[in-house]
Motif scaffolding. Structure first.
Motif, short mmCIF file in Angstrom:
data_model
loop_
_atom_site.label_atom_id
_atom_site.label_comp_id
_atom_site.label_asym_id
_atom_site.label_seq_id
_atom_site.Cartn_x
_atom_site.Cartn_y
_atom_site.Cartn_z
N GLY A 86 0.78 -1.24 0.00
CA GLY A 86 0.00 0.00 0.00
C GLY A 86 0.81 1.28 0.00
O GLY A 86 0.24 2.37 0.04
N ILE A 87 2.13 1.19 -0.05
CA ILE A 87 2.98 2.38 -0.10
C ILE A 87 3.01 2.93 -1.52
O ILE A 87 3.36 2.20 -2.46
N PRO A 88 2.63 4.19 -1.75
CA PRO A 88 2.64 4.75 -3.10
C PRO A 88 4.02 4.65 -3.75
O PRO A 88 5.05 4.73 -3.07
N GLU A 89 4.02 4.46 -5.06
CA GLU A 89 5.27 4.39 -5.82
C GLU A 89 6.08 5.68 -5.64
O GLU A 89 5.54 6.78 -5.64
N GLY A 90 7.38 5.53 -5.48
CA GLY A 90 8.28 6.68 -5.41
C GLY A 90 8.56 7.19 -4.02
O GLY A 90 9.47 8.01 -3.83
N GLU A 91 7.80 6.71 -3.02
CA GLU A 91 8.00 7.20 -1.64
C GLU A 91 9.39 6.88 -1.12
O GLU A 91 9.92 7.58 -0.27
N LYS A 129 1.98 7.81 7.08
CA LYS A 129 1.58 9.20 6.86
C LYS A 129 0.06 9.31 6.71
O LYS A 129 -0.46 10.05 5.88
N GLY A 130 -0.64 8.55 7.52
CA GLY A 130 -2.09 8.59 7.51
C GLY A 130 -2.76 7.68 6.50
O GLY A 130 -3.97 7.49 6.54
N THR A 131 -1.99 7.08 5.58
CA THR A 131 -2.54 6.20 4.56
C THR A 131 -2.56 4.76 5.08
O THR A 131 -1.53 4.28 5.57
N PRO A 132 -3.69 4.05 4.98
CA PRO A 132 -3.74 2.65 5.45
C PRO A 132 -2.77 1.77 4.66
O PRO A 132 -2.70 1.86 3.43
N ILE A 133 -2.04 0.92 5.35
CA ILE A 133 -1.13 -0.04 4.72
C ILE A 133 -1.30 -1.39 5.41
O ILE A 133 -1.98 -1.50 6.43
N ARG A 134 -0.66 -2.40 4.85
CA ARG A 134 -0.69 -3.74 5.45
C ARG A 134 0.72 -4.33 5.44
O ARG A 134 1.53 -4.03 4.57
N LEU A 135 0.97 -5.19 6.41
CA LEU A 135 2.21 -5.97 6.44
C LEU A 135 1.84 -7.44 6.35
O LEU A 135 0.85 -7.88 6.94
N SER A 136 2.64 -8.20 5.62
CA SER A 136 2.39 -9.64 5.51
C SER A 136 3.71 -10.37 5.35
O SER A 136 4.74 -9.76 5.04
N ALA A 137 3.65 -11.68 5.55
CA ALA A 137 4.83 -12.51 5.29
C ALA A 137 5.06 -12.58 3.78
O ALA A 137 4.16 -12.35 2.98
N ASP A 138 6.28 -12.91 3.40
CA ASP A 138 6.64 -13.01 1.99
C ASP A 138 6.71 -14.48 1.59
O ASP A 138 7.43 -15.26 2.22
N PHE A 139 5.96 -14.84 0.55
CA PHE A 139 5.95 -16.22 0.07
C PHE A 139 6.20 -16.27 -1.43
O PHE A 139 6.11 -15.26 -2.13
N GLU A 158 6.21 4.74 13.49
CA GLU A 158 4.85 5.29 13.51
C GLU A 158 3.85 4.31 14.11
O GLU A 158 2.93 4.72 14.83
N ASN A 159 4.04 3.03 13.83
CA ASN A 159 3.03 2.04 14.22
C ASN A 159 3.41 1.17 15.41
O ASN A 159 2.54 0.66 16.11
N PHE A 160 4.72 0.96 15.62
CA PHE A 160 5.18 0.07 16.69
C PHE A 160 6.26 0.73 17.55
O PHE A 160 7.36 0.17 17.70
N PRO A 161 6.00 1.88 18.14
CA PRO A 161 7.06 2.57 18.90
C PRO A 161 7.59 1.73 20.07
O PRO A 161 8.80 1.70 20.32
#
Length: 213
Positions: free
Chosen positions: A70-75, A149-159, A91-94
Motif C-alpha cells: 500500500g505504499i505509493p510508488e516513489g516514496e 503518513k495517515g494512509t492505510p497499509i498492510r504488512l504480511s509474510a513473503d511467500f 509510527e506504528n510500533f514505537p
C-alpha cells in the motif's frame, strides 16, 4: 461326410488358435497400457514432489522477509526503502522498536519493474536479519490498523508466487468465516484454520472443508 467333419474340425481348431493368439495380444496390449498409465502416474507424482520442494525452498529463502503493501510508488526514492520501513515501524510500533534490536539486511520494491497495467503500487519487500523479529512484527500488526503518513497499509509474510496463489484461493471462505467471528487463519503453506465449538479446526483443502460442513 467323415472328411467334411474333419475339415470343419480343422477349421475350428485354426479359428480357436487364432482367437487364443488374439486374446494373448490383447492381454499384452492391456498390460502395456497399465504399465504406461502407472509410469505416467509416477511421473506426475515426481513432478508434484519436485514442485513442492522448489516451493518450500523458495519460501525458506523468504522466511525472514516482510512485505509492505500500500505504499505509493516513489516514496522510497529520497530516503530509500530501508529508511521508509523504519519510519513505518516508528509510527506504528514505537514500543516494539524500543524492545527490539531491529536489523534490516535489504529492502526493495518487488518486482523490480513497474507494470503499467497494474493499478496498485508494487510491494516493498524487507529482509530482516532475524526470523523472530519478523514474527513479532506480524503478530503485533494483526492486532491494529497500520498507516504510513495517515494512509492505510498492510504488512504480511513473503511467500513464493505458488504459495501466495494457493493462499488467495481461500479469500472468500476466509471472509465468510471472519464475518461469523470464527477467528480464521491461514497456516503454512495454504491451510485454513478457525475456531469451532472451542476447538481449532484445520483443513488442507476445500474438499476436506466441504466434508466437515
Amino acid at each position: 461326410m467323415k472328411n467334411t467333419i474333419e475339415e470343419i474340425k480343422k477349421n475350428l481348431d485354426a479359428l480357436n488358435s487364432r482367437a487364443d493368439n488374439m486374446e494373448e495380444r490383447i492381454s499384452n496390449v492391456e498390460d502395456g497400457n497399465i504399465e504406461l498409465l502407472q509410469a505416467e502416474k509416477e511421473r506426475e507424482a515426481r513432478l508434484k514432489r519436485n514442485e513442492e520442494t522448489l516451493r518450500e525452498l523458495s519460501d525458506t529463502i523468504r522466511r525472514c522477509n516482510v512485505r509492505i503493501i500500500g505504499i505509493p510508488e516513489g516514496e522510497e526514492k529520497e530516503k530509500g526503502a530501508e529508511s521508509l520501513f523504519k519510519e513505518i515501524m516508528a509510527e506504528n510500533f514505537p514500543n516494539l522498536v524500543r524492545e527490539m534490536d531491529l536489523q534490516v539486511t535489504e529492502a526493495n520494491r518487488s518486482p523490480n519493474f513497474i507494470n503499467a497495467r497494474r493499478p496498485t503500487p508494487r510491494h516493498i519487500v524487507v529482509k530482516l536479519a532475524k526470523v523472530n523479529d519478523k514474527e513479532k512484527i506480524l503478530r503485533t500488526a494483526r492486532q491494529k490498523k497500520l498507516t504510513y503518513k495517515g494512509t492505510p497499509i498492510r504488512l504480511s509474510a513473503d511467500f513464493s508466487a505458488e504459495t501466495l496463489q494457493a493462499r488467495r484461493e481461500w479469500n472468500d471462505i476466509f471472509k465468510n468465516l471472519k464475518d461469523k467471528n470464527l477467528q480464521p487463519r491461514i497456516l503454512y503453506p495454504a491451510k485454513i484454520s478457525f475456531k469451532y465449538d472451542g476447538e481449532n479446526k484445520n483443513f488442507p483443502d476445500k474438499q476436506k472443508l466441504r466434508e466437515f460442513i
